[in-house]
Write a protein that holds these residues in place. Sequence first.
Motif, PDB file in Angstrom:
ATOM      1  N   LYS A 142      54.295  39.732  51.435  1.00  0.00           N
ATOM      2  CA  LYS A 142      55.782  39.382  51.018  1.00  0.00           C
ATOM      3  C   LYS A 142      55.861  39.692  49.656  1.00  0.00           C
ATOM      4  O   LYS A 142      56.536  38.905  48.480  1.00  0.00           O
ATOM      5  N   GLY A 143      55.157  40.973  48.679  1.00  0.00           N
ATOM      6  CA  GLY A 143      55.110  41.370  47.418  1.00  0.00           C
ATOM      7  C   GLY A 143      53.798  40.454  46.699  1.00  0.00           C
ATOM      8  O   GLY A 143      53.860  41.030  45.674  1.00  0.00           O
ATOM      9  N   GLU A 144      52.894  40.220  47.014  1.00  0.00           N
ATOM     10  CA  GLU A 144      51.860  38.657  45.983  1.00  0.00           C
ATOM     11  C   GLU A 144      51.117  39.993  46.706  1.00  0.00           C
ATOM     12  O   GLU A 144      50.219  40.354  47.847  1.00  0.00           O
ATOM     13  N   ALA A 145      50.236  40.953  45.656  1.00  0.00           N
ATOM     14  CA  ALA A 145      49.301  41.953  45.742  1.00  0.00           C
ATOM     15  C   ALA A 145      48.248  41.310  45.378  1.00  0.00           C
ATOM     16  O   ALA A 145      48.206  40.143  44.237  1.00  0.00           O
ATOM     17  N   TYR A 199      50.720  46.113  54.500  1.00  0.00           N
ATOM     18  CA  TYR A 199      51.474  46.755  53.195  1.00  0.00           C
ATOM     19  C   TYR A 199      49.753  46.682  52.531  1.00  0.00           C
ATOM     20  O   TYR A 199      49.237  45.761  51.976  1.00  0.00           O
ATOM     21  N   ARG A 255      60.085  42.413  42.757  1.00  0.00           N
ATOM     22  CA  ARG A 255      60.243  42.434  43.569  1.00  0.00           C
ATOM     23  C   ARG A 255      61.423  43.469  44.257  1.00  0.00           C
ATOM     24  O   ARG A 255      62.761  42.619  43.901  1.00  0.00           O
ATOM     25  N   PHE A 283      44.564  43.324  44.675  1.00  0.00           N
ATOM     26  CA  PHE A 283      43.376  44.619  44.095  1.00  0.00           C
ATOM     27  C   PHE A 283      42.189  44.446  44.330  1.00  0.00           C
ATOM     28  O   PHE A 283      42.031  43.076  44.388  1.00  0.00           O
ATOM     29  N   GLY A 284      41.466  45.577  44.223  1.00  0.00           N
ATOM     30  CA  GLY A 284      40.477  45.455  44.699  1.00  0.00           C
ATOM     31  C   GLY A 284      39.995  45.363  43.125  1.00  0.00           C
ATOM     32  O   GLY A 284      40.473  45.232  42.410  1.00  0.00           O
ATOM     33  N   TYR A 321      62.151  38.516  43.322  1.00  0.00           N
ATOM     34  CA  TYR A 321      60.954  38.280  43.120  1.00  0.00           C
ATOM     35  C   TYR A 321      61.106  38.529  41.426  1.00  0.00           C
ATOM     36  O   TYR A 321      60.132  39.417  41.783  1.00  0.00           O
ATOM     37  N   TRP A 341      56.699  47.631  38.385  1.00  0.00           N
ATOM     38  CA  TRP A 341      55.446  47.215  37.299  1.00  0.00           C
ATOM     39  C   TRP A 341      55.795  47.817  36.432  1.00  0.00           C
ATOM     40  O   TRP A 341      56.575  48.676  35.869  1.00  0.00           O
ATOM     41  N   TYR A 395      59.247  44.946  50.351  1.00  0.00           N
ATOM     42  CA  TYR A 395      58.921  43.732  49.545  1.00  0.00           C
ATOM     43  C   TYR A 395      57.982  45.007  48.379  1.00  0.00           C
ATOM     44  O   TYR A 395      56.247  44.582  48.074  1.00  0.00           O
ATOM     45  N   GLN A 396      58.527  46.607  47.817  1.00  0.00           N
ATOM     46  CA  GLN A 396      58.022  46.801  47.083  1.00  0.00           C
ATOM     47  C   GLN A 396      57.866  46.044  45.576  1.00  0.00           C
ATOM     48  O   GLN A 396      58.628  45.608  45.111  1.00  0.00           O
ATOM     49  N   LEU A 397      56.954  45.980  44.716  1.00  0.00           N
ATOM     50  CA  LEU A 397      56.892  45.798  43.810  1.00  0.00           C
ATOM     51  C   LEU A 397      56.997  46.744  42.423  1.00  0.00           C
ATOM     52  O   LEU A 397      56.343  47.672  42.724  1.00  0.00           O
ATOM     53  N   GLY A 444      40.204  43.897  38.569  1.00  0.00           N
ATOM     54  CA  GLY A 444      41.658  44.342  39.560  1.00  0.00           C
ATOM     55  C   GLY A 444      42.813  43.259  38.726  1.00  0.00           C
ATOM     56  O   GLY A 444      41.835  42.207  38.105  1.00  0.00           O
ATOM     57  N   PRO A 445      44.295  43.474  38.679  1.00  0.00           N
ATOM     58  CA  PRO A 445      44.762  42.112  38.544  1.00  0.00           C
ATOM     59  C   PRO A 445      45.205  41.455  39.571  1.00  0.00           C
ATOM     60  O   PRO A 445      44.628  41.926  40.224  1.00  0.00           O
ATOM     61  N   LEU A 479      47.757  37.736  40.524  1.00  0.00           N
ATOM     62  CA  LEU A 479      48.679  37.036  40.382  1.00  0.00           C
ATOM     63  C   LEU A 479      48.525  35.439  39.740  1.00  0.00           C
ATOM     64  O   LEU A 479      46.679  35.121  39.790  1.00  0.00           O
ATOM     65  N   PHE A 509      43.060  51.962  42.003  1.00  0.00           N
ATOM     66  CA  PHE A 509      42.752  50.259  41.816  1.00  0.00           C
ATOM     67  C   PHE A 509      43.941  50.489  43.626  1.00  0.00           C
ATOM     68  O   PHE A 509      44.888  51.142  44.272  1.00  0.00           O
ATOM     69  N   TYR A 544      51.563  54.395  49.126  1.00  0.00           N
ATOM     70  CA  TYR A 544      51.725  53.187  50.204  1.00  0.00           C
ATOM     71  C   TYR A 544      52.176  53.700  51.475  1.00  0.00           C
ATOM     72  O   TYR A 544      52.015  54.526  51.909  1.00  0.00           O
ATOM     73  N   TYR A 594      51.255  39.452  36.692  1.00  0.00           N
ATOM     74  CA  TYR A 594      49.663  39.567  36.868  1.00  0.00           C
ATOM     75  C   TYR A 594      49.226  39.400  35.477  1.00  0.00           C
ATOM     76  O   TYR A 594      49.020  40.045  34.591  1.00  0.00           O
TER      77      TYR A 594
END
Lengths: 111, 110
Positions: free
Chosen positions: B96-99, B31, A93, B101-102, A32, A101, A97-99, A43-44, A46, B90, B48, A36
């Motif tokens: 599921k991988g969609e983050a 997560y 991904r 952020f603050g 995936y 960057w 589910y670790q991204l 913050g970033p 999506l 941050f 994490y 961003y």
Amino acid sequence: QQQVKQSPQSLIVQKGGISIINCAYENTAFDYFPWYQQFPGKGPALLIAIRPDVSEKKEGRFTISFNKSAKQFSLHIMDSQPGDSATYFCAARGSNYQLIWGAGTKLIIKP
Amino acid sequence: EAQVTQNPRYLITVTGKKLTVTCSQNMNHEYMSWYRQDPGLGLRQIYYSMNVEVTDKGDVPEGYKVSRKEKRNFPLILESPSPNQTSLYFCASSFKGEAFFGQGTRLTVV
């Protein structure tokens, strides 16, 4: 093998032009690929994302092109506007589910 | 409204004075993660957590601690801050991988 390499680091485009940001990866297990967008002081968030079984995804003026064989993907911003000026991050991904960057691209759209 | 809330937004502190940056999310995500952002270096993951009481080191964990006692909260602790920890931090929660952020915490250690 866990890296995502993003280029360029910075980009200046005239209003109305096409902005192109590229990313490359090595790990074929990535499943995936999101982009961003980050405005100063925020913050970033999506912007758009693609899965590797699709070669292109378009949302308005934003398009992701995905080349599975070359392990590359890119973000195209058509008719770039000053409001698009921001930092853009690609990501991939991996397991759990670790991204992973990319390093980010600072985009400036000149009026 | 779905959100990730960090506090404080800005903090200036002195070397060696323990501090905590709080992070809370209302999306029931399992997560959560902490990043630092420095010019030219992008987002680097500090720690994490995949669930309550489950935490692990990211790429740059030295000098930081975290805890995850409740699902919604994931504080970042700097027990003895040093000037090289001056950065923009941050917190993010993910599904599921969609983050998500603050707003970020800009920390200056003098």
